[in-house]
Design a protein around this motif. Sequence first.
Motif, PDB file in Angstrom:
ATOM      1  N   ALA A  43      37.716  75.814  26.659  1.00 46.53           N
ATOM      2  CA  ALA A  43      36.893  74.906  25.856  1.00 46.53           C
ATOM      3  C   ALA A  43      36.741  73.604  26.642  1.00 46.53           C
ATOM      4  N   VAL A  44      35.996  73.703  27.738  1.00 45.41           N
ATOM      5  CA  VAL A  44      35.791  72.510  28.571  1.00 45.41           C
ATOM      6  C   VAL A  44      35.025  71.447  27.774  1.00 45.41           C
ATOM      7  N   PHE A  45      35.241  70.201  28.150  1.00 45.96           N
ATOM      8  CA  PHE A  45      34.577  69.057  27.501  1.00 45.96           C
ATOM      9  C   PHE A  45      34.954  68.927  26.026  1.00 45.96           C
ATOM     10  N   GLU A  50      38.712  64.303  27.908  1.00 42.68           N
ATOM     11  CA  GLU A  50      38.045  63.000  28.119  1.00 42.68           C
ATOM     12  C   GLU A  50      36.535  63.194  28.245  1.00 42.68           C
ATOM     13  N   ALA A  51      36.012  64.219  27.587  1.00 43.22           N
ATOM     14  CA  ALA A  51      34.581  64.513  27.715  1.00 43.22           C
ATOM     15  C   ALA A  51      33.736  63.363  27.200  1.00 43.22           C
ATOM     16  N   ASN A  52      34.253  62.672  26.186  1.00 43.49           N
ATOM     17  CA  ASN A  52      33.468  61.587  25.628  1.00 43.49           C
ATOM     18  C   ASN A  52      33.477  60.360  26.529  1.00 43.49           C
ATOM     19  N   GLU A  58      27.138  63.951  34.168  1.00 38.88           N
ATOM     20  CA  GLU A  58      28.442  64.333  34.731  1.00 38.88           C
ATOM     21  C   GLU A  58      28.930  65.661  34.154  1.00 38.88           C
ATOM     22  N   ARG A  59      28.731  65.848  32.853  1.00 34.79           N
ATOM     23  CA  ARG A  59      29.152  67.101  32.224  1.00 34.79           C
ATOM     24  C   ARG A  59      28.363  68.283  32.761  1.00 34.79           C
ATOM     25  N   PRO A  78      31.883  75.148  26.195  1.00 36.03           N
ATOM     26  CA  PRO A  78      31.832  73.703  26.437  1.00 36.03           C
ATOM     27  C   PRO A  78      31.538  72.902  25.179  1.00 36.03           C
ATOM     28  N   GLY A  79      32.103  71.715  25.112  1.00 32.87           N
ATOM     29  CA  GLY A  79      31.757  70.768  24.064  1.00 32.87           C
ATOM     30  C   GLY A  79      30.386  70.189  24.342  1.00 32.87           C
ATOM     31  N   THR A  80      29.516  70.197  23.344  1.00 33.35           N
ATOM     32  CA  THR A  80      28.145  69.699  23.553  1.00 33.35           C
ATOM     33  C   THR A  80      27.685  68.754  22.442  1.00 33.35           C
ATOM     34  N   GLY A  81      28.595  68.392  21.550  1.00 34.82           N
ATOM     35  CA  GLY A  81      28.206  67.505  20.458  1.00 34.82           C
ATOM     36  C   GLY A  81      28.422  66.052  20.833  1.00 34.82           C
TER      37      GLY A  81
END
Lengths: 313, 313
Positions: A43-45, A50-52, A58-59, A78-81
Amino acid sequence: MPNRLSGVLAPVVTPFKRDLSPDAARYVGHCKWLLANGCRGLAVFGTNSEANSLSVDERMTLLETLVQGGVPAEKLMPGTGTCALTDSVRLTAHAVSLGCAGVLMLPPFYYKGVSDDGLFRSFAEVIERVADSRLRLYLYHIPPVSQVPITLALIERLLARYPGTVAGVKDSSGDWTNTKAMLDAFAKQGFDVFAGSEVFLLENMRNGGKGCITATGNINPAAINQVFERWQTSEADALQKGITATRNVMQKYPMMAALKAVIAHWGRDPEWATVRPPLVELAPEQKKSLVAELAARDFDMPGLGPTLAAALA
Amino acid sequence: MPNRLSGVLAPVVTPFKRDLSPDAARYVGHCKWLLANGCRGLAVFGTNSEANSLSVDERMTLLETLVQGGVPAEKLMPGTGTCALTDSVRLTAHAVSLGCAGVLMLPPFYYKGVSDDGLFRSFAEVIERVADSRLRLYLYHIPPVSQVPITLALIERLLARYPGTVAGVKDSSGDWTNTKAMLDAFAKQGFDVFAGSEVFLLENMRNGGKGCITATGNINPAAINQVFERWQTSEADALQKGITATRNVMQKYPMMAALKAVIAHWGRDPEWATVRPPLVELAPEQKKSLVAELAARDFDMPGLGPTLAAALA
């Protein structure tokens, strides 16, 4: 279309160089170590990535680097929200186009006290604009950080409108009662519930859940995966007790800095400890006591040093 | 270098088309109306601008549109603080390059419970990376929304390290005691304190403050500017009472949707009411009662309709 993910997923910590730019080589190396050591997905990002603290560009660059570096897209969630509708659409469409198994979506989190109508409209706009039947959207409920909850009523509306696309949830409320309510209400409809911490992994599996997406999956994936693989055996409770004890050590420290300090120590790679502001690295005395506490539990990350060294070569 | 801003600044609401894309023509029109009707500056991309629902590129394009459309950069204090260091640097450098009077900077707001060390490092990294002596940075303290406060101790450290660059604060805590503490501690050092609501405008001026940056500056700038211009006269308390009463009407409704509904009504331009998710427009009955309450107070926005019509022509 990739199979649905299950098991232990790590919200992969994002390495930075000393100049605070993302470190692609260390990133690919760590992802490969995780997949070889018990993680069934990445579950990247996520929050602990520190995805935020990363820009959208960069993501996207890091995600492309992973896939080009040999990390299978069908293992990625991946986190996309983000706060901004247009950013969430862009990240989600990009992840789908790369063949990712799913996306883990925070609600827009700047404005507080927003209505379920507004959140429904947010998720619906993303789904409609991405307009791709391959999209598998996992809702990310983490009220202690986002301060914007995803209610059962909202899930019900989204599932009714977008069955198949709305695929599950990560519940990082820290409240088992809430996770149980999600399981009871939706698990039988093919809605995959992931606990947000391995502390709830065994209970989640016993109640129809699919696994956990957990910060400490970054450092302790093999042991956590043992609970996932053996949850129906007589060893399950003892195994759960072990991973909970390790988690409890980690929770005494600021989690993201602590995860990176552990990787830096067991990977013999001090640069790994770098975090981006607003976070700060562990103080030397914190790092020392964390390592001592884990060592006392015979904690290890076998093969991490060589894997990282190979990635950097 | 532009003069320091003072007086009434509006966090300009951002108009959207029906398809939720930013509406440049309506935006320029509203900004011109504000500057012609009592605003001495425009804090574009604030909380009430739905700025956090815009991408970095959308913000940069809108800012360029304003300047190209004839809104003087020396009147602008765009919001440039985001969750991601790289985004904040990019937005801030862009604003400085356009000649903006200052920037209003949120702390990175996703991660909660971060230390003053981490926040100091965040602001310092932006200042060092932008590396431009023209930068005037105003700190944005809005704990009810950001959940990440800017403490007096943090301001003291930043002022000591970056005097001249760290130019002031907008205090949207809603807590006059906090605003007063900021004034007492820093106003004499050339640190400009803006109240986050006109409710505190007169008290702020009487204690060495510079004005207010207020949501309702979008609709009631002339009356609020009267308090700013006449704060040393015998009329001041009566004028303050009047603007507080109008503010109290607005506060009964969701603020951003209400501001847009008022502009749509008095500007005779229904499309103005559009908000981006996660916000929702006022319900018809809310709009009706809001308009009735304001009309009962002889509220007006003189010249708005023609200004908007000219912008759209």
